[in-house]
Design an enzyme around this catalytic site. Structure first.
Site, PDB file in Angstrom:
ATOM      1  N   HIS A 112      -4.052   6.289   2.541  1.00 45.43           N
ATOM      2  CA  HIS A 112      -4.707   5.049   2.117  1.00 45.43           C
ATOM      3  C   HIS A 112      -4.199   3.826   2.886  1.00 45.43           C
ATOM      4  CE1 HIS A 112      -5.683   1.819  -0.840  1.00 45.43           C
ATOM      5  NE2 HIS A 112      -6.674   2.612  -1.199  1.00 45.43           N
ATOM      6  N   ASP A 121       0.834  -1.205   0.000  1.00 44.24           N
ATOM      7  CA  ASP A 121       0.000   0.000   0.000  1.00 44.24           C
ATOM      8  C   ASP A 121       0.868   1.255   0.000  1.00 44.24           C
ATOM      9  OD1 ASP A 121      -2.341   1.723   0.453  1.00 44.24           O
ATOM     10  OD2 ASP A 121      -3.338  -0.141   1.011  1.00 44.24           O
ATOM     11  N   SER A 162     -11.260  -0.578  -2.180  1.00 47.76           N
ATOM     12  CA  SER A 162     -10.019  -0.514  -1.399  1.00 47.76           C
ATOM     13  C   SER A 162     -10.289  -0.715   0.085  1.00 47.76           C
ATOM     14  CB  SER A 162      -9.361   0.853  -1.558  1.00 47.76           C
ATOM     15  OG  SER A 162      -8.601   0.911  -2.721  1.00 47.76           O
TER      16      SER A 162
END
Ligand SMILES: *[C@@H]1O[C@H](CO)[C@@H](O)[C@H](O)[C@H]1NC(C)=O
Ligand SMILES: *[C@@H]1O[C@H](CO)[C@@H](O)[C@H](O)[C@H]1NC(C)=O
Ligand SMILES: *[C@@H]1O[C@H](CO)[C@@H](O)[C@H](O)[C@H]1NC(C)=O
Ligand SMILES: *[C@@H]1O[C@H](CO)[C@@H](O)[C@H](O)[C@H]1NC(C)=O
Length: 762
Positions: free
Chosen positions: A218, A147, A537
């Site tokens: 994220h 990630d 996601s």
């Protein structure tokens, strides 16, 4: 107010910035597959073989041309994900490489697209019973995430009360810019970063944060969703307030940063997967993917094959390109592909009408709004900015005519005029753009709007106050399929029904870096240690965490068995008792091409009864069934000795998809599609299972035999499912279910069946 009207699409984190750098000699990154059995014995190791191969290329070219050709640069030599390496090569070098000893094939580097206080409760996870206590909360299971990095200071990675890091762990916490290796602990046990591919693609780049530290948010969000520890009183400015927790609060987190603000490349991604396999992760969570590639061209599919061979469970996101069919990525037979659904939670505000009660609407205004009463006026279309400006101290009510951009225009008119607040009567489903805005605004459905307009028209001195930061629970129906979640069928493997399962992905609250703004108020950035995000996601790490729990409870189960347990125990029914609906098709019942087998049910997955397992050889037979060349198969498996023992597209999968799309033939002649399956009893003791089938429009389904008798655990039984239909089906998608239920009614094992006239567009 319907929950599904609030889609906080913070989702669009696209990490493919289009930096354009001019280079002296045009070189590109390639992933090179080599055959290790061809390595001359003289070399001490693979890396020295690769280096020698690369320098010989430039020497040969120099001899022919007399120009200064630099030696091709080795980026990574991979140990697990492929047999081979990646390198930055000119076209001439690549051509020369093709004649080198041991060369198998090459793939050009690609950019990769990235696609809670509450979701654990919504999924029924509880400390008292079920999967949490059965797995020790995922104790000692290691989840690796590829990630954008991690914000290690987040409370979600606090390791209070955790025991020592498992002895088998070989990972590391790498130091770098603003990242001291001492920030890792017993929760965050590994952090590494990978950017050689990024730098080779953009030689003059300056990487703003050259370390595993997250500058996008994220990775912090996904990793805390999978395995964040308990954090009391988490919220997004008062919305979604509660105790935050990841799915596997006892599991360990290892972050592999391969997605950068400056760009994300497959050479780096597969280097990260390679390292994660080496370090000893049990589960991988990949919230990104590559569109429209054959399996042998898709580095993520290739790298994850190696992970499955090492018994690592891989969760991937379906993508955010819905609601059209055939939009999903990661439709790879050996990984789990996750779709995004809503929860029964939504956010909003209450508008109190003098002493005449109140109406509720959608809102996410992050500021502190005064509780006093303001005059309220109805301005209908709200298109007279001059008039609006005369009403500065007032709450303005607007009726959205529902035309393109009309809500947008009204919204900016109120903002420009500087009114106290806006109340918008609308049925737009794209409210996320507005609820994030600095203007205090409420969005009402027509019914609530009519009450407000009526109050204003029937009162001499109408006044109202607004209370923001309200969280509504129990909205029905839920879950629903989000509009954006990408749909099957799979481009790369159409004979496997994808996606596999749906998990919460909409408005997920999880940890966030404290220095990345989450909202704007006037001209100020607002910061928060938790943020609400939506997308597949966010759904993907939910399943990674739940798979970690299953791995903790059943250490002997293969990744394929875990996937089967998750799929066959998932729910097809929502909290209103109806088939789960799809926002992307105006609330029609969701098909398995949108949500897979159904909505994940962790506690039921603990005891699935029977599973559809598959071996690595079964996956190889599947590749053979796709008619791949031996070289293409070698590219995926990394082995030169692949036996096509039984080439077949009929993988032992817990779902079924049959195509009736022969457009050139008269529809009245019937065809029969057959599927062979073998199921394994994983329940303790003997069971008799009986099959039932739900009716499907346009086709006839049968199962033979319809009774399976198991005398003991680990016994296998086989059956055949047949779908008889016309050469061409009228309906694009017809679906139903095969259900095996045991006579003691302990287990209900449900598989989706799709018959479709859809034709894959290649
Ligand atoms: C070799 O170099 C000379 C002088 O720089 C140049 O004129 C010639 O075109 C070059 N030959 C090749 C094949 O590039
Ligand atoms: C890293 O942290 C340790 C312990 O807190 C400290 O002693 C060391 O000086 C730090 N290193 C750097 C490079 O900041
Ligand atoms: C809102 O009020 C809270 C509590 O007084 C305060 O902590 C917060 O900073 C305020 N928010 C804004 C945006 O001013
Ligand atoms: C809401 O949707 C309905 C049906 O799609 C439409 O007829 C109506 O005009 C819409 N109303 C508003 C306020 O946009």
């Amino acid at each position: 107010m319907a929950a599904h009207h609030i889609n906080l699409l913070f989702i669009c984190l696209y990490f493919s910035l289009s930096f354009i750098f001019t280079k002296q000699v045009q070189a590109d990154n390639y992933i090179i597959h080599m055959d290790h059995s061809a390595m001359p014995k003289a070399f001490a190791g693979r890396q020295s073989w690769y280096l020698a191969t690369l320098s010989s290329l430039s020497a040969n070219l120099r001899a022919n041309t007399n120009s200064t050709i630099p030696t091709a640069e080795l980026l990574y030599s991979y140990n697990h994900v492929i047999q081979g390496f990646s390198a930055s090569l000119t076209l001439a070098q690549l051509e020369a490489l093709k004649n080198s000893r041991g060369y198998v094939s090459s793939i050009r580097d690609k950019t990769v697209k990235l696609d809670t206080t509450y979701s654990f409760k919504f999924l029924g996870l509880s400390s008292d019973a079920g999967l949490w206590p059965a797995s020790g909360f995922g104790k000692d299971v290691i989840i690796g995430l590829i990630d954008t990095g991690v914000w290690p200071e987040s409370e979600s990675f606090n390791d209070d009360g955790m025991n020592d890091v498992p002895f088998r762990w070989k990972g590391k916490c790498e130091s770098g810019t603003q990242f001291n290796s001492s920030v890792c602990n017993k929760k965050l046990i590994g952090a590494r970063s990978f950017n050689k591919g990024l730098i080779a693609n953009n030689p003059s780049i300056t990487i703003s944060m050259n370390s595993p530290r997250d500058t996008a948010g994220h990775g912090t969000h996904t990793s805390s969703t999978a395995a964040g520890t308990y954090v009391g009183d988490a919220s997004y400015f008062g919305y979604a307030q509660g105790n935050a927790r990841g799915m596997a609060p006892g599991a360990r987190v290892a972050m592999y940063k391969a997605l950068w603000d400056e760009g994300s490349y497959t050479t780096d991604v597969i280097a990260a997967i390679d390292q994660a396999i080496n370090d000893g992760v049990d589960v991988l969570s990949l919230s990104f993917g590559l569109d429209e590639l054959e399996l042998y061209e898709d580095p993520i599919a290739i790298a994850t094959f190696a992970a499955i061979e090492k018994n690592i469970f891989v969760s991937t996101s379906a993508g955010n390109e819905g609601p059209d069919l055939e939009t999903l990525h990661n439709g790879t037979p050996w990984v789990l592909t996750v779709a995004a659904g809503t929860m029964d939670r939504s956010f909003g505000a209450s508008l109190s009408l003098g002493t005449d009660g109140y109406v509720r609407g959608a809102a996410l205004y992050p500021g502190n709004f005064s509780s006093i009463q303001y005059p309220i006026v109805f301005m209908d279309k709200c298109d007279e900015t001059k008039e609006l400006k005369k009403l500065v101290g007032m709450i303005i009510v607007c009726q959205d005519p529902g035309k393109e951009d009309s809500l947008n225009d009204q919204f900016s008119s109120i903002q420009v005029a500087g009114n106290v607040a806006g109340v918008f009567i609308t049925n737009s489903t794209l409210l996320d753009i507005f609820t994030q805005s600095p203007l205090p605004a409420i969005f009402l459905e027509q019914k609530g709007g009519d009450i407000v307009v009526d109050y204003i028209k029937t009162n001499k001195n109408p006044k109202a106050s607004i209370e923001f930061k309200t969280t509504f629970l129990g909205s029905k129906p839920s879950p629903t399929v989000t509009s954006y979640t990408s749909r099957g069928p799979s481009y790369s493997a159409p004979s496997v029904l994808k996606p596999d399962i749906m998990a919460p992905g909409d408005s997920i609250l999880a940890a966030w870096p404290l220095n990345i703004g989450v909202a704007r108020l006037n001209d100020d950035m607002l910061f928060s240690s938790f943020n609400l995000l939506s997308g597949t996601s966010m759904a993907c790490p939910h399943v990674a965490g739940i798979a970690a729990l299953l791995k903790g409870a059943h250490p002997d189960w293969s990744p394929t068995a875990i996937r089967s347990a998750l799929m066959t125990t998932s729910d097809p029914i929502d909290n209103a008792g109806n088939p789960i609906e799809d926002i992307g098709t105006n609330l029609q019942p969701a098909t398995p091409l949108a949500m897979g087998a159904g909505h994940i049910n962790p506690n039921k997955a603990l005891d699935p009864g029977i599973v559809y397992d598959a071996t690595v050889q079964d996956y190889i037979d599947f590749l053979c069934g796709l008619n791949f060349t031996p070289q293409q198969i070698k590219t995926i498996t990394g082995s030169s000795s692949n036996k096509c023992s039984n080439p077949s597209l009929d993988l032992n999968y817990p779902s079924f998809i049959a195509y009736f799309n022969d457009r050139n033939v008269k529809p009245d002649s019937n065809t029969v599609k057959e599927f062979q399956r073998t199921v394994t009893n994983v329940g303790e003791g003997s069971f008799i299972y009986k099959a039932s089938l739900t009716a499907m429009k346009g086709v006839k389904v049968s199962v033979e035999p319809d009774t399976l008798v198991f005398k003991e655990i680990n016994e296998k039984r086989s059956f055949k499912l047949s779908i008889e239909g016309p050469r061409q089906l009228d309906k694009t998608v017809s679906f139903g279910y095969l259900i095996w239920e045991d006579s003691q009614r302990k287990h209900v094992v449900r598989s989706p069946i799709v018959a479709t006239s859809y034709k894959i567009d290649k």
